[in-house]
Design an enzyme around this catalytic site. Sequence first.
Site, mmCIF file in Angstrom:
data_model
loop_
_atom_site.group_PDB
_atom_site.id
_atom_site.type_symbol
_atom_site.label_atom_id
_atom_site.label_comp_id
_atom_site.label_asym_id
_atom_site.label_seq_id
_atom_site.Cartn_x
_atom_site.Cartn_y
_atom_site.Cartn_z
ATOM 1 N N GLY A 58 61.258 34.704 89.586
ATOM 2 C CA GLY A 58 61.801 34.972 88.592
ATOM 3 C C GLY A 58 63.347 34.449 88.277
ATOM 4 N N SER B 260 53.297 34.763 93.067
ATOM 5 C CA SER B 260 53.644 36.132 92.974
ATOM 6 C C SER B 260 52.477 36.754 92.231
ATOM 7 C CB SER B 260 54.755 36.740 92.314
ATOM 8 O OG SER B 260 54.922 36.343 90.734
ATOM 9 N N THR C 297 66.446 37.532 100.866
ATOM 10 C CA THR C 297 67.661 38.068 100.222
ATOM 11 C C THR C 297 67.254 39.027 99.370
ATOM 12 O OG1 THR C 297 67.555 36.184 98.750
ATOM 13 C CG2 THR C 297 68.997 36.069 100.910
ATOM 14 N N ARG D 263 64.916 42.661 99.438
ATOM 15 C CA ARG D 263 64.720 44.095 100.075
ATOM 16 C C ARG D 263 64.276 44.076 101.465
ATOM 17 N NH1 ARG D 263 68.019 44.086 96.943
ATOM 18 N NH2 ARG D 263 68.845 45.575 95.165
ATOM 19 N N GLU E 134 70.150 50.300 106.601
ATOM 20 C CA GLU E 134 71.446 49.513 106.157
ATOM 21 C C GLU E 134 72.609 50.503 106.356
ATOM 22 O OE1 GLU E 134 71.588 47.226 102.660
ATOM 23 O OE2 GLU E 134 69.599 45.975 103.370
ATOM 24 N N HIS F 210 73.988 42.306 103.508
ATOM 25 C CA HIS F 210 73.395 42.614 102.270
ATOM 26 C C HIS F 210 74.585 42.424 101.263
ATOM 27 C CE1 HIS F 210 70.716 45.230 99.543
ATOM 28 N NE2 HIS F 210 71.357 44.504 99.043
#
Length: 315
Positions: free
Chosen positions: A152, A173, A232, A234, A263, A282
């Site tokens: 994306g 994907s 990077t 989730r 987190e 994050h």
Amino acid sequence: MKLAIINDYQDLAREAADWSSLPNTVETDVYARRVENDEAAVLLAPYDIIVTAREETLFNRVLVDQLPNLKLLVTHGQRNAALNMAALAARQVTVCGTGYGFPIATVELTWGLILSLLKFIPQEDRAIREGRWGEHLPLGLSGRTLGVVGLGTLGGGVARVGKAFDMDVIAWSQNLTQERCDELGAELVSKDALFQRADIVSVHLILGERSRGAVGAREIGLMKPTALLINTARGAIVDEDALIDALQTGKIAGAGLDVYDQEPLPADHALRTLANTVLMPHVGGRTRENFIARYRDSLEDVQAWLDGNPIRILQ
């Protein structure tokens, strides 16, 4: 009417937007720290409007039911996994989002992680400061294979940089099309082929039921022992236990991570002890420029809602 801006731990909300432009009837408080869930109900109960950053305080059903005055919740971005949208809808709370600002920031961080691992940047920096010199032989990018999981906006940006480094780019994907791959000069491959062939695997899927655990023990087991995994996106997309095992046993060479199952990462977490990782807290999309843009959008959201014409409505 009371407005709370929470999780402004960089203390940018006041600098970014003129909250004094709101009507005098709105009393604004800024909490320049993370609001933890064990304090959130008491702290936030008086507020009619809350502005929050993404995926910080967990607005689950328990918390939402303890916020009797809440009428408007504004979140940075267009998605926030920390919001129980059903619970907010049941309480008839309007939820508005913001623009993302500059999405290229996550692409930049992805390449920062890749280059840090390949060039041994953290290790060499530490060695020089401790009086040593030239302990590692850096690796190059040209001619290596970059596997992009999710092509994306962000994955596409990572692919473009990979092509600029003269890498072979492959992608997968579930709904990826040949047309999208042709647009970016990437080769469309199967999931197994991507993990088997890639020297660097970079994950850029949106977290959902189909993507949760998409990179599991089987996929990691297909990777080369010299390969790197970058996440990077989730934390829940990658099986963290399987990744730790692969890093500890040398099944893969290293990992660059900005996201985790929990987190902040617990102080005793195994990932903190591994020398073949580069870890970030994050911050992929959390640049100064992005936060300023999001706070300005948040102010616009509040003003529009007060005027009876809410914008950027998520529900």
